[in-house]
Design a protein around this motif. Structure first.
Motif, short mmCIF file in Angstrom:
data_model
loop_
_atom_site.label_atom_id
_atom_site.label_comp_id
_atom_site.label_asym_id
_atom_site.label_seq_id
_atom_site.Cartn_x
_atom_site.Cartn_y
_atom_site.Cartn_z
N SER A 132 1.46 5.38 0.97
CA SER A 132 1.16 6.69 1.68
C SER A 132 2.04 7.72 1.38
O SER A 132 3.10 7.59 1.09
CB SER A 132 1.21 6.31 2.95
N SER A 159 0.95 -1.30 -0.11
CA SER A 159 0.02 0.19 0.13
C SER A 159 0.82 1.30 0.13
O SER A 159 1.96 1.19 0.31
CB SER A 159 -0.77 0.04 1.23
N ASP A 161 1.52 10.90 6.20
CA ASP A 161 1.02 10.06 6.87
C ASP A 161 -0.41 9.55 6.50
O ASP A 161 -1.07 8.66 7.08
CB ASP A 161 0.58 10.68 8.32
N GLU A 162 -0.87 9.86 5.18
CA GLU A 162 -2.03 9.50 4.68
C GLU A 162 -2.04 8.50 3.86
O GLU A 162 -1.38 8.40 2.69
CB GLU A 162 -2.83 10.74 4.14
N THR A 163 -2.69 7.24 3.80
CA THR A 163 -2.69 6.40 3.05
C THR A 163 -3.52 6.75 1.75
O THR A 163 -4.74 6.94 1.92
CB THR A 163 -3.27 4.71 3.57
#
Length: 141
Positions: free
Chosen positions: A75, A73, A78-80
């Motif tokens: 990011s 995944s 700090d945001e996926t």
């Protein structure tokens, strides 16, 4: 010069054909030399490269980090984000400035091909300044 001995009259006539046998012999010898020398010219040695002790560049005030996690995944900061929303998330993080350097961090367990797919996605989004982030190791001589 070669002569033709098949004539019945006793006169020996000159043959004006080129004798290619020595030429073929030379070509075959050169072919064998190249066949033997070609494998010797390639290098298949495993090398464990040393860590660099170069001085790190100063970090920008607000760096943009793109992280590839072990579960593949992504990011931004700090945001996926999903792969489809990567370009929009980078535009939001950089305020639309495509010349901003993006620091790409990848976990050790992430395959190299996956890192290349992310870099291709960055290129497709217009971000050409990509820096790969690793551990800073200082080795004293």
């Amino acid at each position: 010069m070669a002569i033709n001995l098949d004539q019945a009259g006793g006169d020996l006539a000159e043959v004006n054909d080129i004798n290619v046998t020595p030429f073929i012999d030379v070509i075959l010898v050169l072919l064998i030399i190249f066949m033997v020398a070609a494998p010797l010219a390639t290098v298949d040695i495993a090398v464990d490269l040393p860590a660099s002790s170069a001085q790190p560049h100063p970090r920008p005030d607000k760096p943009v980090y793109l992280t590839v996690k072990p579960d593949l995944s992504l990011s931004v900061g700090d945001e996926t984000v999903s792969r489809a929303a990567l370009a929009g998330a980078l535009d939001a993080a950089t305020n639309g400035q495509k010349d901003t350097r993006v620091f790409l961090r990848g976990d050790k367990m992430v395959p190299y091909g996956e890192i290349m797919r992310v870099m291709n996605g960055l290129r497709a989004a217009g971000y050409l300044k990509v820096a790969l982030v690793g551990l800073e190791q200082t080795t004293e001589p």
